[in-house]
Design a protein around this motif. Structure first.
Motif, PDB file in Angstrom:
ATOM      1  N   GLU A 111       0.829  -1.207   0.000  1.00 24.26           N
ATOM      2  CA  GLU A 111       0.000   0.000   0.000  1.00 24.26           C
ATOM      3  C   GLU A 111       0.861   1.254   0.000  1.00 24.26           C
ATOM      4  OE1 GLU A 111      -3.312   0.304  -0.450  1.00 24.26           O
ATOM      5  OE2 GLU A 111      -3.161  -1.854  -0.800  1.00 24.26           O
ATOM      6  N   ARG A 114       2.139   1.722  -3.433  1.00 26.07           N
ATOM      7  CA  ARG A 114       1.033   2.223  -4.260  1.00 26.07           C
ATOM      8  C   ARG A 114       0.853   3.723  -4.024  1.00 26.07           C
ATOM      9  NH1 ARG A 114      -5.279   0.573  -3.244  1.00 26.07           N
ATOM     10  NH2 ARG A 114      -6.184   1.588  -5.049  1.00 26.07           N
ATOM     11  N   LEU A 115       0.871   4.128  -2.765  1.00 24.90           N
ATOM     12  CA  LEU A 115       0.694   5.537  -2.437  1.00 24.90           C
ATOM     13  C   LEU A 115       1.873   6.374  -2.940  1.00 24.90           C
ATOM     14  CD1 LEU A 115      -1.181   7.517  -1.067  1.00 24.90           C
ATOM     15  CD2 LEU A 115      -0.060   7.013   1.097  1.00 24.90           C
ATOM     16  N   ILE A 169      -7.255   6.136  -6.510  1.00 27.18           N
ATOM     17  CA  ILE A 169      -7.559   4.929  -5.732  1.00 27.18           C
ATOM     18  C   ILE A 169      -8.953   4.426  -6.081  1.00 27.18           C
ATOM     19  CG2 ILE A 169      -8.061   4.087  -3.387  1.00 27.18           C
ATOM     20  CD1 ILE A 169      -5.738   5.918  -2.439  1.00 27.18           C
ATOM     21  N   ASP A 172      -8.801   2.838  -9.496  1.00 25.11           N
ATOM     22  CA  ASP A 172      -8.174   1.508  -9.430  1.00 25.11           C
ATOM     23  C   ASP A 172      -9.156   0.493  -8.877  1.00 25.11           C
ATOM     24  OD1 ASP A 172      -5.825   2.564 -10.375  1.00 25.11           O
ATOM     25  OD2 ASP A 172      -4.774   2.510  -8.440  1.00 25.11           O
ATOM     26  N   ASP A 173      -9.873   0.877  -7.815  1.00 25.38           N
ATOM     27  CA  ASP A 173     -10.847  -0.024  -7.203  1.00 25.38           C
ATOM     28  C   ASP A 173     -11.988  -0.319  -8.170  1.00 25.38           C
ATOM     29  OD1 ASP A 173      -9.321  -0.087  -4.924  1.00 25.38           O
ATOM     30  OD2 ASP A 173     -10.570   1.346  -3.821  1.00 25.38           O
TER      31      ASP A 173
END
Length: 191
Positions: A111, A114-115, A169, A172-173
């Motif tokens: 994560e 990713r961030l 985000i 992506d989700d």
């Protein structure tokens, strides 16, 4: 759906987002499928962003975990086949332990990567301001002085950075959910 107020978006970004890896790891330990974990995380963010106040929340990590747990339990109740181990695992979500499990460490690192990727994709000035404000914790006034910009510009760029990251985000989700639905549709057509 109306957009969440700026203070709620800021709160979710600073107080909830850092705990996403922990919540994901807990959901995976509960033997919830990867696709369902994605749905539960997304639904949790939707529920959290619909709050009108966060003043009552003393532990954002525990609150996020509780929201995800309740959503996971609702998903399991609606499922036709429920593995009892999953129900037991969800019921035992450990909110008190601050020691991360190996899964949590790996998930947290993923994560974080990713961030970091999302932050590095921000426009230059926006990225610099976002990092100084959100990562380094510098006050808005100090950033304005260092960069020779107005405080309004600093505030706007910091908010813009958070908005762009949250939008990425969510995108992506959403893509992950679309792939899941396409896979489900393909499975239905084969049968």
């Amino acid at each position: 759906m109306d957009a969440a107020p700026r203070h709620i978006i800021d709160w979710v970004g600073s107080q909830i987002l850092p705990h996403e890896g922990h919540v994901r790891a807990c959901l995976r330990r509960a033997r919830i499928s990867r696709d369902d974990v994605e749905d539960i995380i997304q639904e949790s963010y939707c529920k959290l962003s619909s709050l009108t106040s966060v003043d009552h929340i003393l532990s954002p990590r525990a609150y996020f975990l509780t929201v995800a747990k309740n959503i996971a339990l609702a998903h399991l109740r609606r499922a036709r086949i429920v593995h009892m181990e999953s129900m037991d695992e969800i019921e035992r979500f450990d909110m008190s332990s601050d020691d991360p499990s190996p899964e949590q460490i790996i998930s947290g690192r993923a994560e974080l990567a990713r961030l970091q990727t999302l932050i590095s994709s921000l426009p230059d000035r926006c990225r610099r301001i976002f990092v100084m404000r959100r990562v380094e914790g510098l006050p808005q006034k100090e950033i304005a002085r260092i960069l020779g910009l107005s405080e309004t510009t600093i505030e706007n760029d910091a908010a813009k950075g958070l908005r762009l990251i949250m939008r990425a985000i969510a995108s992506d989700d959403s893509r992950s959910r679309s792939r899941k639905e396409a896979g489900r549709d393909a499975g239905i057509q084969r049968n």
